[in-house]
Design a protein around this motif. Sequence first.
Motif, PDB file in Angstrom:
ATOM      1  N   ARG A  52       0.752  -1.338   0.056  1.00 16.92           N
ATOM      2  CA  ARG A  52       0.089  -0.077   0.066  1.00 16.92           C
ATOM      3  C   ARG A  52       0.801   1.244   0.083  1.00 16.92           C
ATOM      4  N   LYS A  53       2.011   1.203   0.835  1.00 18.29           N
ATOM      5  CA  LYS A  53       2.888   2.437   0.842  1.00 18.29           C
ATOM      6  C   LYS A  53       3.332   2.529  -0.633  1.00 18.29           C
ATOM      7  N   ALA A  54       3.908   1.627  -1.274  1.00 21.64           N
ATOM      8  CA  ALA A  54       4.682   1.712  -2.365  1.00 21.64           C
ATOM      9  C   ALA A  54       3.781   2.377  -3.415  1.00 21.64           C
ATOM     10  N   VAL A  55       2.371   1.652  -3.452  1.00 26.84           N
ATOM     11  CA  VAL A  55       1.613   2.124  -4.596  1.00 26.84           C
ATOM     12  C   VAL A  55       1.027   3.503  -4.363  1.00 26.84           C
ATOM     13  N   ARG A  56       0.940   4.004  -3.041  1.00 28.00           N
ATOM     14  CA  ARG A  56       0.595   5.250  -2.476  1.00 28.00           C
ATOM     15  C   ARG A  56       1.897   6.266  -3.101  1.00 28.00           C
ATOM     16  N   ALA A  57       3.073   5.882  -2.870  1.00 27.75           N
ATOM     17  CA  ALA A  57       4.340   6.782  -3.127  1.00 27.75           C
ATOM     18  C   ALA A  57       4.183   6.944  -4.706  1.00 27.75           C
ATOM     19  N   MET A  58       4.110   5.678  -5.407  1.00 30.80           N
ATOM     20  CA  MET A  58       4.004   5.937  -6.930  1.00 30.80           C
ATOM     21  C   MET A  58       2.882   6.615  -7.333  1.00 30.80           C
ATOM     22  N   GLY A  59       1.823   6.503  -6.651  1.00 24.35           N
ATOM     23  CA  GLY A  59       0.690   7.519  -7.075  1.00 24.35           C
ATOM     24  C   GLY A  59       0.932   9.043  -6.780  1.00 24.35           C
ATOM     25  N   SER A  86      12.223  -2.416 -17.806  1.00 24.60           N
ATOM     26  CA  SER A  86      12.474  -3.431 -16.618  1.00 24.60           C
ATOM     27  C   SER A  86      12.275  -2.595 -15.412  1.00 24.60           C
ATOM     28  N   ILE A  87      12.346  -3.208 -14.153  1.00 26.03           N
ATOM     29  CA  ILE A  87      12.424  -2.600 -12.933  1.00 26.03           C
ATOM     30  C   ILE A  87      13.551  -1.525 -12.781  1.00 26.03           C
ATOM     31  N   PRO A  88      14.563  -1.798 -12.997  1.00 25.70           N
ATOM     32  CA  PRO A  88      16.008  -0.985 -12.927  1.00 25.70           C
ATOM     33  C   PRO A  88      15.706   0.441 -13.663  1.00 25.70           C
ATOM     34  N   GLN A  89      15.275  -0.021 -15.111  1.00 26.53           N
ATOM     35  CA  GLN A  89      14.952   1.045 -15.958  1.00 26.53           C
ATOM     36  C   GLN A  89      13.756   2.021 -15.285  1.00 26.53           C
ATOM     37  N   ILE A  90      12.780   1.537 -14.772  1.00 24.07           N
ATOM     38  CA  ILE A  90      11.676   2.457 -14.116  1.00 24.07           C
ATOM     39  C   ILE A  90      12.243   3.207 -13.042  1.00 24.07           C
ATOM     40  N   HIS A  91      13.354   2.675 -12.270  1.00 20.06           N
ATOM     41  CA  HIS A  91      14.148   3.209 -11.001  1.00 20.06           C
ATOM     42  C   HIS A  91      14.763   4.397 -11.685  1.00 20.06           C
ATOM     43  N   GLN A  92      15.639   3.924 -12.803  1.00 19.22           N
ATOM     44  CA  GLN A  92      16.486   4.948 -13.668  1.00 19.22           C
ATOM     45  C   GLN A  92      15.518   6.291 -13.839  1.00 19.22           C
ATOM     46  N   GLU A 104      12.664  -2.364  -4.552  1.00 11.90           N
ATOM     47  CA  GLU A 104      11.479  -3.125  -4.016  1.00 11.90           C
ATOM     48  C   GLU A 104      10.200  -2.497  -4.059  1.00 11.90           C
ATOM     49  N   ASP A 105      10.173  -1.314  -3.885  1.00 14.82           N
ATOM     50  CA  ASP A 105       8.892  -0.697  -3.584  1.00 14.82           C
ATOM     51  C   ASP A 105       8.510  -0.746  -5.290  1.00 14.82           C
ATOM     52  N   ILE A 106       9.233  -0.341  -6.041  1.00 20.18           N
ATOM     53  CA  ILE A 106       8.644  -0.313  -7.606  1.00 20.18           C
ATOM     54  C   ILE A 106       8.111  -1.649  -7.909  1.00 20.18           C
ATOM     55  N   GLN A 107       8.966  -2.682  -7.347  1.00 19.71           N
ATOM     56  CA  GLN A 107       8.344  -4.045  -7.736  1.00 19.71           C
ATOM     57  C   GLN A 107       6.795  -4.349  -7.160  1.00 19.71           C
ATOM     58  N   ARG A 108       6.886  -3.894  -5.978  1.00 21.60           N
ATOM     59  CA  ARG A 108       5.521  -4.237  -5.198  1.00 21.60           C
ATOM     60  C   ARG A 108       4.411  -3.442  -5.919  1.00 21.60           C
ATOM     61  N   ALA A 109       4.810  -2.264  -6.358  1.00 21.65           N
ATOM     62  CA  ALA A 109       3.753  -1.363  -6.982  1.00 21.65           C
ATOM     63  C   ALA A 109       3.375  -2.091  -8.355  1.00 21.65           C
ATOM     64  N   LEU A 113      -0.435  -3.475  -9.131  1.00 11.01           N
ATOM     65  CA  LEU A 113      -1.104  -2.933 -10.350  1.00 11.01           C
ATOM     66  C   LEU A 113      -1.430  -3.884 -11.791  1.00 11.01           C
ATOM     67  N   LEU A 114      -0.248  -4.156 -11.832  1.00 11.02           N
ATOM     68  CA  LEU A 114      -0.479  -5.217 -12.915  1.00 11.02           C
ATOM     69  C   LEU A 114      -0.082  -6.509 -12.770  1.00 11.02           C
ATOM     70  N   PRO A 115      -0.736  -7.466 -11.775  1.00 16.38           N
ATOM     71  CA  PRO A 115      -0.236  -8.618 -11.340  1.00 16.38           C
ATOM     72  C   PRO A 115       0.351  -9.743 -12.361  1.00 16.38           C
ATOM     73  N   GLU A 116      -0.009  -9.741 -13.715  1.00 17.76           N
ATOM     74  CA  GLU A 116       0.466 -10.446 -14.852  1.00 17.76           C
ATOM     75  C   GLU A 116       1.653  -9.977 -15.579  1.00 17.76           C
ATOM     76  N   ALA A 117       2.072  -8.870 -15.154  1.00 19.56           N
ATOM     77  CA  ALA A 117       3.340  -8.369 -15.648  1.00 19.56           C
ATOM     78  C   ALA A 117       4.504  -9.251 -15.447  1.00 19.56           C
ATOM     79  N   ASP A 118       5.417  -9.029 -16.511  1.00 22.14           N
ATOM     80  CA  ASP A 118       6.716  -9.783 -16.228  1.00 22.14           C
ATOM     81  C   ASP A 118       7.695  -8.606 -15.931  1.00 22.14           C
ATOM     82  N   LEU A 119       8.468  -8.643 -14.667  1.00 24.36           N
ATOM     83  CA  LEU A 119       9.313  -7.758 -14.252  1.00 24.36           C
ATOM     84  C   LEU A 119      10.362  -7.145 -14.998  1.00 24.36           C
ATOM     85  N   GLU A 120      10.776  -8.198 -16.154  1.00 22.91           N
ATOM     86  CA  GLU A 120      11.547  -7.702 -16.921  1.00 22.91           C
ATOM     87  C   GLU A 120      11.080  -7.031 -18.221  1.00 22.91           C
TER      88      GLU A 120
END
Length: 142
Positions: A52-59, A86-92, A104-109, A113-120
């Motif tokens: 919840r905290k990660a999704v809220r922060a991203m929002g 990928s997750i590192p690219q989103i972080h960048q 980790e928070d980006i991965q949680r979000a 939000l997209l449960p079927e998504a591939d993290l790469e």
Amino acid sequence: VSYNEFCDALLDEDFPAGMLKTKPPVQPHHDPDYTERAKYKVLERDETAAVRKAVRAMGDIVAKRQGMLTRLIREFGHITHEGYASIPQIHQVLKQCGQSMELEDIQRAVLHLLPEADLERVPYVEFLKAVQTGFHDVPGQR
């Protein structure tokens, strides 16, 4: 002990059909699996709070800042020519826009939000739209 078992042991029936029944006595034995289940529930609640905290922060990053969605999409265009990141690219990208979040928070979000998504290969436009549209679905801290 489930909620129904607890209520059955301590409370009377709401609408009894006949005479009031006597309740069976509470079992005094110790359940050896109880401590493991309790630890699991605590970990599960901690992870739920972290999601919840990660999704809220991203929002907060995407929905509360004017023009941030366009800026993020433009930065993604500089990093990749595909519609995926990928997750590192989103972080960048977040760092380049002056925002910081843990990987980790980006991965949680993303997984929330997209449960079927591939993290790469996260479809970043869909992800950002999901962040923006789902922003008010996640309550703030109480």
